[in-house]
Every structure is written in structure tokens, then in C-alpha cells.
Design a protein around this motif. Sequence first.
Motif, PDB file in Angstrom:
ATOM      1  N   ARG A 162      -2.132  14.529  61.813  1.00 26.82           N
ATOM      2  CA  ARG A 162      -1.551  13.523  60.903  1.00 26.82           C
ATOM      3  C   ARG A 162      -1.832  12.117  61.429  1.00 26.82           C
ATOM      4  O   ARG A 162      -1.600  11.817  62.587  1.00 26.82           O
ATOM      5  CB  ARG A 162      -0.032  13.704  60.766  1.00 26.82           C
ATOM      6  CG  ARG A 162       0.576  12.770  59.705  1.00 26.82           C
ATOM      7  CD  ARG A 162       1.985  12.369  59.993  1.00 26.82           C
ATOM      8  NE  ARG A 162       2.144  11.780  61.297  1.00 26.82           N
ATOM      9  CZ  ARG A 162       1.850  10.504  61.584  1.00 26.82           C
ATOM     10  NH1 ARG A 162       1.385   9.690  60.675  1.00 26.82           N
ATOM     11  NH2 ARG A 162       2.012  10.062  62.819  1.00 26.82           N
ATOM     12  N   SER A 164      -1.667   7.898  59.877  1.00 24.61           N
ATOM     13  CA  SER A 164      -1.383   7.029  58.740  1.00 24.61           C
ATOM     14  C   SER A 164      -2.719   6.589  58.176  1.00 24.61           C
ATOM     15  O   SER A 164      -3.520   5.990  58.893  1.00 24.61           O
ATOM     16  CB  SER A 164      -0.602   5.790  59.196  1.00 24.61           C
ATOM     17  OG  SER A 164       0.660   6.167  59.652  1.00 24.61           O
ATOM     18  N   ARG A 166      -4.678   4.333  55.266  1.00 29.71           N
ATOM     19  CA  ARG A 166      -4.399   3.152  54.437  1.00 29.71           C
ATOM     20  C   ARG A 166      -5.346   3.052  53.249  1.00 29.71           C
ATOM     21  O   ARG A 166      -5.156   2.231  52.368  1.00 29.71           O
ATOM     22  CB  ARG A 166      -4.454   1.894  55.307  1.00 29.71           C
ATOM     23  CG  ARG A 166      -3.331   1.903  56.329  1.00 29.71           C
ATOM     24  CD  ARG A 166      -3.476   0.867  57.413  1.00 29.71           C
ATOM     25  NE  ARG A 166      -2.357   0.976  58.360  1.00 29.71           N
ATOM     26  CZ  ARG A 166      -2.338   1.807  59.411  1.00 29.71           C
ATOM     27  NH1 ARG A 166      -3.350   2.599  59.648  1.00 29.71           N
ATOM     28  NH2 ARG A 166      -1.287   1.856  60.202  1.00 29.71           N
ATOM     29  N   GLN A 215       6.331  -6.851  50.381  1.00 25.12           N
ATOM     30  CA  GLN A 215       6.197  -6.068  51.619  1.00 25.12           C
ATOM     31  C   GLN A 215       5.133  -6.721  52.494  1.00 25.12           C
ATOM     32  O   GLN A 215       4.075  -7.111  51.992  1.00 25.12           O
ATOM     33  CB  GLN A 215       5.813  -4.616  51.259  1.00 25.12           C
ATOM     34  CG  GLN A 215       6.080  -3.599  52.346  1.00 25.12           C
ATOM     35  CD  GLN A 215       4.946  -3.512  53.362  1.00 25.12           C
ATOM     36  OE1 GLN A 215       3.798  -3.873  53.082  1.00 25.12           O
ATOM     37  NE2 GLN A 215       5.274  -3.047  54.556  1.00 25.12           N
ATOM     38  N   GLY A 217       3.228  -5.599  55.167  1.00 24.98           N
ATOM     39  CA  GLY A 217       2.145  -4.949  55.928  1.00 24.98           C
ATOM     40  C   GLY A 217       1.129  -4.199  55.097  1.00 24.98           C
ATOM     41  O   GLY A 217       0.577  -3.208  55.573  1.00 24.98           O
ATOM     42  N   PRO A 271       3.440   4.929  56.189  1.00 24.72           N
ATOM     43  CA  PRO A 271       4.748   4.278  56.077  1.00 24.72           C
ATOM     44  C   PRO A 271       4.539   2.771  56.002  1.00 24.72           C
ATOM     45  O   PRO A 271       3.640   2.236  56.656  1.00 24.72           O
ATOM     46  CB  PRO A 271       5.465   4.647  57.384  1.00 24.72           C
ATOM     47  CG  PRO A 271       4.520   5.457  58.198  1.00 24.72           C
ATOM     48  CD  PRO A 271       3.197   5.512  57.520  1.00 24.72           C
ATOM     49  N   ASN A 273       6.728  -0.805  56.357  1.00 20.97           N
ATOM     50  CA  ASN A 273       8.032  -1.303  56.808  1.00 20.97           C
ATOM     51  C   ASN A 273       8.765  -2.062  55.702  1.00 20.97           C
ATOM     52  O   ASN A 273       8.137  -2.694  54.832  1.00 20.97           O
ATOM     53  CB  ASN A 273       7.850  -2.223  58.016  1.00 20.97           C
ATOM     54  CG  ASN A 273       7.378  -3.594  57.598  1.00 20.97           C
ATOM     55  OD1 ASN A 273       8.182  -4.449  57.208  1.00 20.97           O
ATOM     56  ND2 ASN A 273       6.068  -3.820  57.632  1.00 20.97           N
ATOM     57  N   ARG A 316      -1.038   7.886  71.877  1.00 17.64           N
ATOM     58  CA  ARG A 316       0.352   7.985  72.343  1.00 17.64           C
ATOM     59  C   ARG A 316       0.433   7.774  73.851  1.00 17.64           C
ATOM     60  O   ARG A 316      -0.488   8.120  74.595  1.00 17.64           O
ATOM     61  CB  ARG A 316       0.942   9.349  71.965  1.00 17.64           C
ATOM     62  CG  ARG A 316       1.040   9.583  70.446  1.00 17.64           C
ATOM     63  CD  ARG A 316       1.639   8.399  69.701  1.00 17.64           C
ATOM     64  NE  ARG A 316       2.113   8.719  68.377  1.00 17.64           N
ATOM     65  CZ  ARG A 316       1.545   8.360  67.225  1.00 17.64           C
ATOM     66  NH1 ARG A 316       0.439   7.641  67.231  1.00 17.64           N
ATOM     67  NH2 ARG A 316       2.087   8.700  66.077  1.00 17.64           N
TER      68      ARG A 316
HETATM   69  C1  FMN Z   1       8.842   2.401  59.830  1.00 16.73           C
HETATM   70  C2  FMN Z   1       7.341   2.174  59.876  1.00 16.73           C
HETATM   71  C3  FMN Z   1       6.819   1.062  59.272  1.00 16.73           C
HETATM   72  C4  FMN Z   1       5.437   0.873  59.228  1.00 16.73           C
HETATM   73  N1  FMN Z   1       4.934  -0.197  58.564  1.00 16.73           N
HETATM   74  C5  FMN Z   1       3.615  -0.314  58.408  1.00 16.73           C
HETATM   75  C6  FMN Z   1       3.101  -1.360  57.601  1.00 16.73           C
HETATM   76  O1  FMN Z   1       3.837  -2.163  57.053  1.00 16.73           O
HETATM   77  N2  FMN Z   1       1.761  -1.424  57.434  1.00 16.73           N
HETATM   78  C7  FMN Z   1       0.899  -0.529  58.019  1.00 16.73           C
HETATM   79  O2  FMN Z   1      -0.309  -0.651  57.824  1.00 16.73           O
HETATM   80  N3  FMN Z   1       1.366   0.477  58.797  1.00 16.73           N
HETATM   81  C8  FMN Z   1       2.705   0.617  59.002  1.00 16.73           C
HETATM   82  N4  FMN Z   1       3.217   1.642  59.746  1.00 16.73           N
HETATM   83  C9  FMN Z   1       2.287   2.643  60.320  1.00 16.73           C
HETATM   84  C10 FMN Z   1       2.159   2.518  61.823  1.00 16.73           C
HETATM   85  O3  FMN Z   1       1.322   1.464  62.138  1.00 16.73           O
HETATM   86  C11 FMN Z   1       1.632   3.845  62.364  1.00 16.73           C
HETATM   87  O4  FMN Z   1       2.537   4.867  62.038  1.00 16.73           O
HETATM   88  C12 FMN Z   1       1.482   3.829  63.874  1.00 16.73           C
HETATM   89  O5  FMN Z   1       0.469   2.944  64.259  1.00 16.73           O
HETATM   90  C13 FMN Z   1       1.134   5.204  64.429  1.00 16.73           C
HETATM   91  O6  FMN Z   1      -0.037   5.683  63.819  1.00 16.73           O
HETATM   92  P1  FMN Z   1      -0.109   7.076  63.072  1.00 16.73           P
HETATM   93  O7  FMN Z   1       0.926   7.062  61.980  1.00 16.73           O
HETATM   94  O8  FMN Z   1      -1.501   7.111  62.513  1.00 16.73           O
HETATM   95  O9  FMN Z   1       0.142   8.150  64.048  1.00 16.73           O
HETATM   96  C14 FMN Z   1       4.579   1.821  59.864  1.00 16.73           C
HETATM   97  C15 FMN Z   1       5.131   2.920  60.503  1.00 16.73           C
HETATM   98  C16 FMN Z   1       6.488   3.104  60.507  1.00 16.73           C
HETATM   99  C17 FMN Z   1       7.064   4.339  61.141  1.00 16.73           C
END
Ligand code: FMN
Length: 329
Positions: A162, A164, A166, A215, A217, A271, A273, A316
Motif C-alpha cells: 500500500r 498513497s 496521487r 484543502q 495538500g 489521505p 489532511n 519507514r
Molecule cells: C492524516 C494524513 C494527512 C495527509 N495529507 C496529505 C495531503 O494533504 N497531501 C498529500 O499529498 N498526502 C497526504 N498524506 C499522505 C502522506 O504523505 C503519506 O501517507 C505518507 O508520506 C506515507 O506514505 P504512504 O502512505 O505512501 O505509505 C496524508 C497522510 C495522512 C495520514
Amino acid sequence: MKFIWKHIRPYIKDFYKFYKLFIGFTYDFKRFVLYSGWRNNMKDAEQRNYFSVLVYHALEKSMSYKNRNADSGWKNAYKLLDLLKIANKYNNVGYHDKAAKQVLETFINLPENREHEKSKQIKQELKTIQFNSTDKHGAIKLNQKEYQQGILENPEAFFFSRYSLREFKDAIVPNEIISRAVKLAMKTPSVCNRQPWHIYHTNNKCVKDTILKYQSGNKPFGEKIPNLMIISIDLKAFFLAEEHYEYWIDGGMFSMSLIYAFHALGIATCPLNWSTPPSQDRLLRKEVDICPHHTIVMLLAIGYPDASNITCASARRPLDEIYTQIRER
Ligand SMILES: Cc1cc2nc3c(=O)[nH]c(=O)nc-3n(C[C@H](O)[C@H](O)[C@H](O)COP(=O)(O)O)c2cc1C
């Protein structure tokens, strides 16, 4: 003049940060006072249902112990009876009202309670209450094999794949998949099983753009997100001052489950924020219909992963930086 400015400038920055902190805390405090359940208004169906589960869950726990104390639970049994009478009187029955009735019936029919005078009295009073739940409540039996159905052959493959994402395929994720993921995520534990979540979803370009403009980010990928969710928590579910942070915890846990549910279904998420100043939260609420008592925890971008993706490595930290074995003093 230059000299004075040089010396006070860092403090002005600090003061501004402090001011923003103060405004943020005050906003959360005001919302908690205005919308949470601390006044215990049991005529309000939503508040009462959250309170009902708090009470009946205590009975469920009492009934789930292998060696239960035969005298326990009566105070909660009478509390439930009162709540059921209110639901009946105001005719605004919710899910937890129905569950509460079933739990109370099970409780008074326990072998150790059945012949009790109190059980007979409660049974009599329950005759006037007609609603019933079709789900199973109370305590259930679960053998080891059933419990361990969740074992994954290769948990690392699931968790470590998994990321994130975009950027997604253009295709919109259909509502059936969205609902399935939400249902899976609803198995998330919550305080007293109150399930205080509320999920808003859209795949409408106009609505998505309106939400995302508040928002911070989502640039430059926001405008191409296929599906967007707002994960919120109902403040009505919280009754005690001590619970003033509980909603962030329940909301965070649900959010993570939802992300993993989508991951299990092959859908990518990111996610987003909602660490916005109160002014942004207020502006969003002026343009999008979000219940005043729902507090936004975060947003979630959802879509199909591309055949080939590039994303942040987001490595990590080593385990020993975040893990401590507690030793006896
Ligand atoms: C509560 C929360 C808010 C986040 N907000 C943003 C955001 O506004 N924009 C973004 O591109 N990523 C956002 N992220 C993603 C994080 O950058 C990402 O989860 C983190 O770097 C770890 O990477 P992974 O999810 O690929 O494991 C957010 C993650 C969390 C948990």
C-alpha cells in the motif's frame, strides 16, 4: 528602530503561531460545547442512540465473560429500560434503540436472572415497546478457527504494497465498490462501539473542486481525483469532558481501516489532511452540506491505480526508534 525590530521579530512570529494555536483549540472547544452530547438530551434520537450503545455495550461485556458476576448489570438494565421508554414515547427509534431492547431481553433471560423479581418487572414494562432488531446482539460464541480466518498468508505483501497514490486512472470508482469498502471499514473498533463515523462521498467534478479548494495538500493532482471522501465524526456521540479527544481517535482508526479496505479491493487512495484553520472549515461548510455536528477528520482521494505509477518511497524508520519494551522498575 532596526535594532528593536530585529529583537522583537522572532517573538512576533511566535506570538502569531501561538495565536493560531489558540484559535484552533478554541474552535474545537466551541464545537464540542455546541454539538457534543454532554447535556445528555435523550429526546434527541441521535444522542440517545449513542448513549444507548454506551449502556448496552456494558451489558454485552458483562454477558461475555466466561465467569460473570451474577449480580452485575442491573443498574445498566434499568438505564436501558428508561432509554427505551423515551424512544417509544418520542417515536424516533434508531438502530441502537432496537439493539438495546434485544440486549436487555437477553440479559433478563439469563439463567441466573430469569426468576429475579427485577426481571419480571422489566419484562412487564417491555411489553409496551414494539420495535425489534433483526441483527444479533449481546454476546456471541467464536471458536479459534473462526477467529483466525483473518490470517493472511503473506501479510507483508498486503501491508507493504500500500502506498498513497496521487495520480489515478480517469475512471470513476463505482458506488458499489465505495459502499463495500465503507462496510468493511465499519468493522473498525470504536469507543463502546458507538460508531460515530459519517462519510461523505462525491464523484462530481464541481463538488470535488469546491471541497479541494479549501484543502492544502492536493496540488497539482487534486483536479484529477476521480472520487473524494470527507471522513467525519459525529460529536453527538461524546458525552464526557474526558472524551474531548476521543473523536479524533475513532476518526483516525476508521480512516485507516477504510484505506486498507480499498487496498484489499485493489483501489488506490491518498489521505488528505484537514489541518485547516477554522476559517477554512467554516467556508467549506457554507458551500457544502455537512451536518454542523460532524467534525471533519480528513479527506480521502480514491481511484484506480494506473498500470504504471510513480509515488513517494516514504520509507519507514527503523523499529528501535519507535519501539520500547517496558521493563519492570
Ligand atoms: C492524516 C494524513 C494527512 C495527509 N495529507 C496529505 C495531503 O494533504 N497531501 C498529500 O499529498 N498526502 C497526504 N498524506 C499522505 C502522506 O504523505 C503519506 O501517507 C505518507 O508520506 C506515507 O506514505 P504512504 O502512505 O505512501 O505509505 C496524508 C497522510 C495522512 C495520514
